[in-house]
Design an enzyme around this catalytic site. Structure first.
Site, PDB file in Angstrom:
ATOM      1  N   PHE A 261      52.929  46.231  37.760  1.00  0.00           N
ATOM      2  CA  PHE A 261      51.695  46.718  38.388  1.00  0.00           C
ATOM      3  C   PHE A 261      50.789  45.579  38.837  1.00  0.00           C
ATOM      4  CE2 PHE A 261      49.942  46.011  34.163  1.00  0.00           C
ATOM      5  CZ  PHE A 261      48.585  45.830  34.346  1.00  0.00           C
ATOM      6  N   LYS A 262      50.978  44.394  38.263  1.00  0.00           N
ATOM      7  CA  LYS A 262      50.130  43.255  38.634  1.00  0.00           C
ATOM      8  C   LYS A 262      50.273  42.907  40.121  1.00  0.00           C
ATOM      9  CE  LYS A 262      49.268  42.977  34.236  1.00  0.00           C
ATOM     10  NZ  LYS A 262      49.424  41.885  33.309  1.00  0.00           N
ATOM     11  N   ASP A 263      51.394  43.292  40.739  1.00  0.00           N
ATOM     12  CA  ASP A 263      51.588  42.998  42.166  1.00  0.00           C
ATOM     13  C   ASP A 263      50.503  43.623  43.036  1.00  0.00           C
ATOM     14  OD1 ASP A 263      53.957  41.468  41.979  1.00  0.00           O
ATOM     15  OD2 ASP A 263      55.180  43.277  41.858  1.00  0.00           O
TER      16      ASP A 263
ATOM     17  N   LEU B 280      47.806  41.064  42.753  1.00  0.00           N
ATOM     18  CA  LEU B 280      48.152  39.656  42.982  1.00  0.00           C
ATOM     19  C   LEU B 280      48.843  39.407  44.318  1.00  0.00           C
ATOM     20  CD1 LEU B 280      48.918  38.722  39.317  1.00  0.00           C
ATOM     21  CD2 LEU B 280      47.168  37.707  40.787  1.00  0.00           C
TER      22      LEU B 280
ATOM     23  N   THR C 176      51.681  39.187  34.472  1.00  0.00           N
ATOM     24  CA  THR C 176      50.711  38.528  35.354  1.00  0.00           C
ATOM     25  C   THR C 176      51.270  37.227  35.903  1.00  0.00           C
ATOM     26  OG1 THR C 176      48.710  39.498  34.404  1.00  0.00           O
ATOM     27  CG2 THR C 176      48.475  37.347  35.411  1.00  0.00           C
TER      28      THR C 176
END
Length: 495
Positions: free
Chosen positions: A110-112, A115, A146
């Site tokens: 989900f960090k994509d 980021l 992350t």
């Protein structure tokens, strides 16, 4: 004009661009805006809008000093062909509930969502009249996801470098390979001896080291910034997918405009669920936000008792990205629920730093509990949730999502209020754990486990994950916590 200041004082008055570029306030606090919620997102036509169009509405409300054209360019670059699904974060039925897939980006986590866009924000936040040779060094500690998402976003981005630290032996084999094989001339990666909290605390200390900052500026023309969710530019893009989930529920005719929705969020650092609270303040009809923890259930205890205590055993679990005892973004939530009481926040964070614990007033806890629910799952319950979800729904979930699935199944269902489980990572990032839970072959390498999982479930491993088996290892440093500062200085000198 919307301005940002620290959660611990009101002396700063920064624009969104300045706050994103700086990352963390000089006093160690996180940047917040007192105008959050003054601008609401119009839900009238949201069902007809694409993810990118919703992003423009939401980010325009949260980051008003970026022009519409700047935001459109950031969004187009961040949410394009690198995503496996045109919905970006597709919503799928899961029995009587729903799952929001946040893992269709380039690193399968989900960090994509944040980021992929943060480097674009940074590129448009060059300081006016500053050092023309100035470069940003992104400095990040990661509990697993992350790091890779930040590396993928910032690799070879002009005017930037990135240094990532992860806890040695406390991420999955796939997560480690994602980081240690990262390409790019401006990236550095090191394992540290300790856990995530040790690494994160050291990173915060490095940010607060004025002597180091002056030295980096003088010697290397480098300023430090963060890609962790302590950076407001990392947090706000996550608000978008709550609105996207709502739009998809409207399109699927599950709800009518104005109906309330509950979200169940697996989280360790609190940023993923705080984004849901931001969405609520922007006008999204959020009934409850349920925090799902693993065995490191410090957030569960806090939301139940009002006492935050990190002086407790640290467990290395099968959901490593949530193995966190110091939840940084809780500070922002406390700021908003205390109606901007910076003195209280400074006192609480001082207690946490000096004594490892703090306690909030009872009336503050009561307000928080009206919005936030909580639950947690132990290792056996996580494995059981993976198995139950597959057996009942023919849907494969990773161990972090499984914490949320277990907690969601413990909650009394309200047939009038849809429940959305946020799925934070592809099961193929943790193929051994998933196979063990499902009774599939879990021998051999993680890549053999990926193949066994694909064959048994008829799903497919993301190509970027499966391809790690033959990727070249670039980074093998293992350093002590007190060696992190010199590692950063060396990385800055090499930029």
């Amino acid at each position: 004009m919307t301005t940002f200041h620290s959660t611990r004082s009101t002396t700063d008055s920064l624009t969104a661009k300045q706050a994103i570029r700086k990352g963390i306030a000089d006093d160690g606090g996180l940047f917040v805006s007192d105008s959050l919620g003054e601008t609401r997102v119009d839900l009238a036509n949201i069902a007809a809008k694409s993810y990118q169009e919703i992003a423009l509405d939401v980010l325009g409300a949260l980051l008003p000093d970026y022009t519409a054209d700047e935001l459109k360019a950031c969004i187009a670059e961040a949410y394009g062909d690198q995503w496996a699904d045109p919905e970006i974060t597709p919503l799928k039925p899961l029995g009587d509930d729903f799952v929001l897939e946040l893992f269709n980006g380039p690193t399968s986590a989900f960090k994509d969502v944040a980021l992929q866009i943060l480097p674009r924000f940074m590129a448009r936040a060059t300081p006016a009249g500053g050092d023309p040779d100035e470069k940003i060094m992104i400095l990040t500690a990661t509990s697993g996801d992350t790091g890779k998402a930040a590396l993928a976003g910032f690799a070879d981005a002009p005017g930037t470098g990135i240094t990532v630290f992860y806890p040695e032996g406390k991420v999955s084999e796939v997560q480690e390979l994602q980081m240690t094989t990262q390409t790019g001339s401006n990236v550095k990666v090191a394992a540290v001896r300790g856990n995530f909290d040790d690494a994160q605390s050291a990173v915060k200390r490095i940010f607060g080291d004025r002597e180091l900052a002056d030295r980096l500026a003088a010697d290397s023309h480098v300023v430090l910034s963060s890609a962790n969710s302590i950076n407001v530019g990392r947090l706000v893009p996550q608000v978008v997918y709550y609105f996207s989930a709502y739009a998809q529920l409207l399109r699927q005719q599950v709800i009518n405009t104005g109906d309330e929705v509950e979200f169940v969020v697996p989280t360790g650092n609190f940023g993923d669920v705080l984004a849901g609270y931001y969405a609520k303040l922007l006008g999204l009809p959020v009934k409850h936000l349920v925090v799902a923890s693993d065995k490191n259930n410090v957030l569960f205890d806090f939301l139940r008792t009002g006492s935050y205590n990190r002086n407790r055993p640290f467990f290395q679990t099968i959901s490593p990205s949530m193995d966190i005892l110091v939840s940084s973004n809780l500070e922002r939530m406390l700021y908003y629920f205390s109606e901007g009481d910076t003195r209280l926040i400074a006192m609480l964070m001082n207690d946490l730093k000096n004594y490892g614990c703090y306690e909030i007033p009872e009336d503050l806890l009561a307000k928080i509990r009206r919005v936030f629910g909580c639950g947690w799952a132990d290792e056996d319950q996580v494995r059981g949730a993976i198995a139950d979800c597959w057996r009942e729904n023919r849907y494969v979930i990773d161990p972090h999502t499984a914490c949320g699935y277990f907690v969601m199944r413990q909650m009394p269902a309200d047939p009038l209020t849809p429940r959305v489980l946020l799925s934070t990572a592809s099961p193929y990032k943790f193929p051994r754990v998933v196979n063990e839970a499902l009774g599939f072959d879990a021998t051999g390498t993680d890549f053999a486990c990926m193949d066994a999982l694909a064959e048994a479930t008829g799903t497919k491993a993301p190509a970027a994950l499966r391809g790690l088996e033959t990727a070249d290892l670039r980074f093998g440093d293992v350093i002590a916590i007190d060696g992190m500062e010199s590692f950063v200085a060396d990385a800055a000198a090499a930029l």
